[in-house]
Design an enzyme around this catalytic site. Structure first.
Site, PDB file in Angstrom:
ATOM      1  N   ARG A 224       0.841  -1.188   0.000  1.00 17.44           N
ATOM      2  CA  ARG A 224       0.000   0.000   0.000  1.00 17.44           C
ATOM      3  C   ARG A 224       0.881   1.245   0.000  1.00 17.44           C
ATOM      4  O   ARG A 224       1.957   1.242   0.595  1.00 17.44           O
ATOM      5  CB  ARG A 224      -0.878   0.025   1.260  1.00 17.44           C
ATOM      6  N   HIS A 272      -0.998   0.257  -9.535  1.00 15.46           N
ATOM      7  CA  HIS A 272      -1.686  -0.692  -8.655  1.00 15.46           C
ATOM      8  C   HIS A 272      -2.220  -1.895  -9.455  1.00 15.46           C
ATOM      9  O   HIS A 272      -3.419  -2.199  -9.425  1.00 15.46           O
ATOM     10  CB  HIS A 272      -2.826   0.009  -7.893  1.00 15.46           C
TER      11      HIS A 272
END
Ligand code: GLV
Length: 309
Positions: A224, A272
């Site tokens: 993250r 991502h």
């Protein structure tokens, strides 16, 4: 009738509804905003939440995350009795392992250096190391790290891992807890972060940690964006403490226009896409998990809500 509500991508919802009707007809598959007879909805599958959504589901028992992580779900608005389950499915694990192998090999074979040389019109061969002369360490030893370690193992790297509780993995030197972090970091030429994002791990990729790696180490963050202190990465790269970084995640996503990471020669940024929930495979994992639940068993991937992962 027992129902599950899907909240998110419409095409995925439509496909999953078809597959549920065929494979698990005892659970009615609904797509948000179909909230009629909300009292039937015991299960929710979503990537993110709103307070209105949670308030409209008085009989919610289990919240299934669309992703491997759960930090993007605002669990503060979910009543404490609701169980939370992360996604474990072959699409995410396979794609994550691919990404990690790609990044580790690119770093091992000096791709960032050669790309910069190419751009500058230079031809500068460097000595080549064997994989056995390079140590790759994983922060986090969950599903995704284990799949990545398995994929890397045949290449012959020295493999290490660190997690809060430790672990035992064949062929991997595992370290645990605060005391195990320094001896682990001191050996990592390439550090891969696959930790869950919690209050304890936010900002873990910071100057203090970079300084404990061997000089010239490289990092891969496929967890993250919140794990990374961006300014500290920039400083460590510019000073040579780190040589390169593969980042698949950022905070915020996407990064604002003109952000220095877009053009930094030692940073490889992807949007991502490292570990991707594949709708074609994830639906079968969800159905298998619901079968466990309907049979009174524990769903695979249930998180400890106090710990946050
Ligand atoms: C993606 O980041 C996920 O949590 O699956």
């Amino acid at each position: 009738m027992t129902a599950i509500l899907h909240c998110g991508d419409e095409a995925r919802g439509a496909l999953w509804r078809e597959i549920f009707a065929r494979e698990l007809p005892e659970v009615e598959f609904r797509c948000w905003p179909d909230l009629e007879e909300a009292g039937d909805i015991r299960f929710l599958v979503a990537w993110t939440l709103t307070p209105e959504l949670i308030a409209s589901l008085p009989r919610l028992e289990i919240l299934f995350s669309i992703g491997a992580g759960v930090d993007q779900l605002d669990l503060g608005i979910v009543p404490p009795h609701v169980r939370v389950v992360r996604m474990i499915e072959p699409g995410i694990t396979t794609t994550m392992a691919q990404y990690v192998v790609m990044a580790v090999l690119a770093l091992h074979r000096d791709l960032p250096f050669y790309l910069a040389e190419q751009r500058a019109g230079r031809w500068t061969p460097r000595d080549v190391l064997l994989c056995s002369e390079r140590s790759v360490g994983f922060l986090g030893l969950g599903e995704l790290a284990r799949a990545s370690l398995t994929a890397l193992a045949p290449l012959g790297f020295r493999l290490l891992g660190w997690s809060r509780g430790g672990g035992e993995i064949d062929g991997v030197e595992c370290h645990a807890g605060a005391g195990g972090l320094d001896p682990f970091l001191a050996q990592c030429d390439i550090l891969v972060c696959l930790l869950p994002l919690t209050d304890e791990t936010r900002g873990i990729l910071c100057r203090d940690l970079f300084d404990r790696l061997p000089r010239g180490a490289a990092i891969v963050n496929a967890a993250r964006g919140g794990h990374l202190v961006q300014e500290d990465l920039r400083a460590a790269l510019d000073e040579g403490q780190l040589s390169a970084a593969f980042l698949d995640v950022a905070d915020p996503e996407p990064l604002p226009e003109g952000h220095p990471f877009h053009s930094h020669p030692a940073i490889f940024l992807t949007p991502h896409i490292a570990g991707v929930t594949r709708r074609e495979t994830a639906v079968h994992s969800l159905i298998a998990n619901l079968r466990h639940v309907l049979a009174g068993r524990q769903p695979e991937g249930e998180i400890d809500r106090r710990r946050g992962y």
